[in-house]
Design a protein around this motif. Structure first.
Motif, PDB file in Angstrom:
ATOM      1  N   SER A 161       0.814  -1.217   0.000  1.00  0.00           N
ATOM      2  CA  SER A 161       0.000   0.000   0.000  1.00  0.00           C
ATOM      3  C   SER A 161       0.847   1.267   0.000  1.00  0.00           C
ATOM      4  O   SER A 161       0.330   2.355  -0.185  1.00  0.00           O
ATOM      5  CB  SER A 161      -0.939   0.017   1.203  1.00  0.00           C
ATOM      6  N   GLN A 162       2.126   1.145   0.203  1.00  0.00           N
ATOM      7  CA  GLN A 162       2.984   2.320   0.273  1.00  0.00           C
ATOM      8  C   GLN A 162       3.452   2.786  -1.103  1.00  0.00           C
ATOM      9  O   GLN A 162       4.474   3.429  -1.221  1.00  0.00           O
ATOM     10  CB  GLN A 162       4.181   2.044   1.184  1.00  0.00           C
ATOM     11  N   ASN A 163       2.697   2.496  -2.157  1.00  0.00           N
ATOM     12  CA  ASN A 163       3.058   2.936  -3.497  1.00  0.00           C
ATOM     13  C   ASN A 163       2.561   4.350  -3.772  1.00  0.00           C
ATOM     14  O   ASN A 163       2.544   4.792  -4.903  1.00  0.00           O
ATOM     15  CB  ASN A 163       2.526   1.952  -4.546  1.00  0.00           C
ATOM     16  N   GLY A 164       2.135   5.045  -2.738  1.00  0.00           N
ATOM     17  CA  GLY A 164       1.675   6.413  -2.906  1.00  0.00           C
ATOM     18  C   GLY A 164       0.185   6.523  -3.131  1.00  0.00           C
ATOM     19  O   GLY A 164      -0.332   7.605  -3.343  1.00  0.00           O
ATOM     20  N   LYS A 165      -0.542   5.419  -3.100  1.00  0.00           N
ATOM     21  CA  LYS A 165      -1.988   5.438  -3.336  1.00  0.00           C
ATOM     22  C   LYS A 165      -2.697   4.666  -2.236  1.00  0.00           C
ATOM     23  O   LYS A 165      -2.174   3.695  -1.706  1.00  0.00           O
ATOM     24  CB  LYS A 165      -2.312   4.788  -4.685  1.00  0.00           C
ATOM     25  N   ILE A 166      -3.892   5.142  -1.906  1.00  0.00           N
ATOM     26  CA  ILE A 166      -4.755   4.446  -0.962  1.00  0.00           C
ATOM     27  C   ILE A 166      -6.174   4.460  -1.518  1.00  0.00           C
ATOM     28  O   ILE A 166      -6.485   5.233  -2.430  1.00  0.00           O
ATOM     29  CB  ILE A 166      -4.718   5.105   0.437  1.00  0.00           C
ATOM     30  N   LYS A 167      -7.039   3.630  -0.964  1.00  0.00           N
ATOM     31  CA  LYS A 167      -8.432   3.623  -1.400  1.00  0.00           C
ATOM     32  C   LYS A 167      -9.126   4.854  -0.860  1.00  0.00           C
ATOM     33  O   LYS A 167      -8.939   5.226   0.292  1.00  0.00           O
ATOM     34  CB  LYS A 167      -9.135   2.358  -0.926  1.00  0.00           C
ATOM     35  N   GLY A 168      -9.924   5.470  -1.714  1.00  0.00           N
ATOM     36  CA  GLY A 168     -10.655   6.659  -1.320  1.00  0.00           C
ATOM     37  C   GLY A 168     -11.729   6.968  -2.341  1.00  0.00           C
ATOM     38  O   GLY A 168     -12.232   6.069  -3.025  1.00  0.00           O
ATOM     39  N   TYR A 169     -12.054   8.257  -2.469  1.00  0.00           N
ATOM     40  CA  TYR A 169     -13.139   8.685  -3.351  1.00  0.00           C
ATOM     41  C   TYR A 169     -12.726   9.905  -4.159  1.00  0.00           C
ATOM     42  O   TYR A 169     -11.920  10.719  -3.715  1.00  0.00           O
ATOM     43  CB  TYR A 169     -14.385   9.025  -2.529  1.00  0.00           C
ATOM     44  N   ARG A 170     -13.322  10.011  -5.329  1.00  0.00           N
ATOM     45  CA  ARG A 170     -13.195  11.197  -6.173  1.00  0.00           C
ATOM     46  C   ARG A 170     -14.573  11.535  -6.716  1.00  0.00           C
ATOM     47  O   ARG A 170     -15.484  10.717  -6.670  1.00  0.00           O
ATOM     48  CB  ARG A 170     -12.232  10.934  -7.328  1.00  0.00           C
ATOM     49  N   GLY A 191     -10.333  15.575  -6.998  1.00  0.00           N
ATOM     50  CA  GLY A 191     -10.184  15.423  -5.562  1.00  0.00           C
ATOM     51  C   GLY A 191      -9.473  14.163  -5.134  1.00  0.00           C
ATOM     52  O   GLY A 191      -9.269  13.233  -5.917  1.00  0.00           O
ATOM     53  N   ASN A 192      -9.100  14.163  -3.875  1.00  0.00           N
ATOM     54  CA  ASN A 192      -8.501  13.018  -3.183  1.00  0.00           C
ATOM     55  C   ASN A 192      -9.163  12.954  -1.810  1.00  0.00           C
ATOM     56  O   ASN A 192      -8.625  13.439  -0.833  1.00  0.00           O
ATOM     57  CB  ASN A 192      -6.988  13.195  -3.031  1.00  0.00           C
ATOM     58  N   PHE A 193     -10.352  12.363  -1.773  1.00  0.00           N
ATOM     59  CA  PHE A 193     -11.137  12.332  -0.541  1.00  0.00           C
ATOM     60  C   PHE A 193     -10.988  10.984   0.141  1.00  0.00           C
ATOM     61  O   PHE A 193     -11.177   9.946  -0.479  1.00  0.00           O
ATOM     62  CB  PHE A 193     -12.612  12.613  -0.847  1.00  0.00           C
ATOM     63  N   ARG A 194     -10.687  11.001   1.420  1.00  0.00           N
ATOM     64  CA  ARG A 194     -10.510   9.750   2.165  1.00  0.00           C
ATOM     65  C   ARG A 194     -11.840   9.153   2.574  1.00  0.00           C
ATOM     66  O   ARG A 194     -11.944   7.951   2.748  1.00  0.00           O
ATOM     67  CB  ARG A 194      -9.641   9.996   3.382  1.00  0.00           C
ATOM     68  N   THR A 195     -12.868   9.983   2.748  1.00  0.00           N
ATOM     69  CA  THR A 195     -14.179   9.461   3.137  1.00  0.00           C
ATOM     70  C   THR A 195     -15.230   9.873   2.110  1.00  0.00           C
ATOM     71  O   THR A 195     -15.081  10.870   1.395  1.00  0.00           O
ATOM     72  CB  THR A 195     -14.621   9.988   4.517  1.00  0.00           C
ATOM     73  N   ILE A 223      -6.593   7.005  -4.476  1.00  0.00           N
ATOM     74  CA  ILE A 223      -6.249   8.417  -4.380  1.00  0.00           C
ATOM     75  C   ILE A 223      -4.814   8.573  -3.917  1.00  0.00           C
ATOM     76  O   ILE A 223      -4.216   7.638  -3.402  1.00  0.00           O
ATOM     77  CB  ILE A 223      -7.213   9.151  -3.411  1.00  0.00           C
ATOM     78  N   GLU A 224      -4.280   9.764  -4.114  1.00  0.00           N
ATOM     79  CA  GLU A 224      -2.924  10.056  -3.675  1.00  0.00           C
ATOM     80  C   GLU A 224      -2.926  10.239  -2.162  1.00  0.00           C
ATOM     81  O   GLU A 224      -3.899  10.723  -1.578  1.00  0.00           O
ATOM     82  CB  GLU A 224      -2.425  11.334  -4.336  1.00  0.00           C
ATOM     83  N   LEU A 225      -1.843   9.830  -1.541  1.00  0.00           N
ATOM     84  CA  LEU A 225      -1.720  10.044  -0.105  1.00  0.00           C
ATOM     85  C   LEU A 225      -1.698  11.539   0.186  1.00  0.00           C
ATOM     86  O   LEU A 225      -1.094  12.309  -0.555  1.00  0.00           O
ATOM     87  CB  LEU A 225      -0.422   9.406   0.419  1.00  0.00           C
ATOM     88  N   PRO A 226      -2.362  11.974   1.241  1.00  0.00           N
ATOM     89  CA  PRO A 226      -2.369  13.395   1.563  1.00  0.00           C
ATOM     90  C   PRO A 226      -0.977  13.870   1.978  1.00  0.00           C
ATOM     91  O   PRO A 226      -0.200  13.116   2.553  1.00  0.00           O
ATOM     92  CB  PRO A 226      -3.361  13.507   2.718  1.00  0.00           C
ATOM     93  N   ASP A 227      -0.686  15.120   1.673  1.00  0.00           N
ATOM     94  CA  ASP A 227       0.585  15.718   2.081  1.00  0.00           C
ATOM     95  C   ASP A 227       0.583  15.887   3.596  1.00  0.00           C
ATOM     96  O   ASP A 227      -0.423  16.219   4.205  1.00  0.00           O
ATOM     97  CB  ASP A 227       0.783  17.081   1.419  1.00  0.00           C
ATOM     98  N   LEU A 228       1.732  15.668   4.198  1.00  0.00           N
ATOM     99  CA  LEU A 228       1.849  15.820   5.647  1.00  0.00           C
ATOM    100  C   LEU A 228       2.264  17.218   6.011  1.00  0.00           C
ATOM    101  O   LEU A 228       2.961  17.884   5.371  1.00  0.00           O
ATOM    102  CB  LEU A 228       2.844  14.805   6.205  1.00  0.00           C
TER     103      LEU A 228
END
Length: 136
Positions: free
Chosen positions: A51-60, A102-106, A131-136
């Motif tokens: 999962s650390q490929n820069g993407k996670i499951k989310g919504y657009r 967008g890159n929405f987690r929920t 989606i792309e991981l959010p910036d920290l």
């Protein structure tokens, strides 16, 4: 005395199964440490690593869907001019072009954004996506 022995047994019975991956054995002859762990722990570590490929499951929010490339580009330009702080993504899945934003987690976050743009993009809808991981 019986009570403390029973309590000790209960504590071991409750906590010992929680740490199957922490069992270590050292071979005094080789000087090496061997870690014995449950195979499910290895699976979880692999899933985390994958999962650390820069993407996670989310919504657009999908704002355009059609077969004409120029209309897709126009929709993306229109979207970005009205929402300059939001990222837009152009996808092509034969024979259709899609513009997603967008890159929405929920789903709730995506829904709130959808309500904001519904007047300009009445055909927009929420889709599950990586989606792309959010910036920290």
């Amino acid at each position: 005395m019986y009570f403390s022995t029973a309590l000790r047994s209960l504590a071991l019975g409750l906590f010992l199964p929680l740490f199957p991956f922490m069992v270590c054995a050292q071979n005094p002859d080789s000087g090496k440490v061997e870690i014995v762990q449950d195979e499910k722990v290895a699976e979880m570590v692999q899933k985390y690593t994958d999962s650390q490929n820069g993407k996670i499951k989310g919504y657009r929010v999908q704002v355009f869907f059609g077969a004409e490339k120029m209309k897709a580009k126009d929709a993306k330009s229109k979207f970005l001019s009205k929402n300059p702080d939001m990222k837009a993504y152009e996808l092509f899945e034969t024979p259709y072009f899609k513009i997603r934003a967008g890159n929405f987690r929920t789903k709730l976050e995506a829904y709130q954004f959808l309500q904001k743009i519904k007047a300009d993009f009445p055909g927009a809808f929420i889709v599950e996506d990586e989606i792309e991981l959010p910036d920290l």
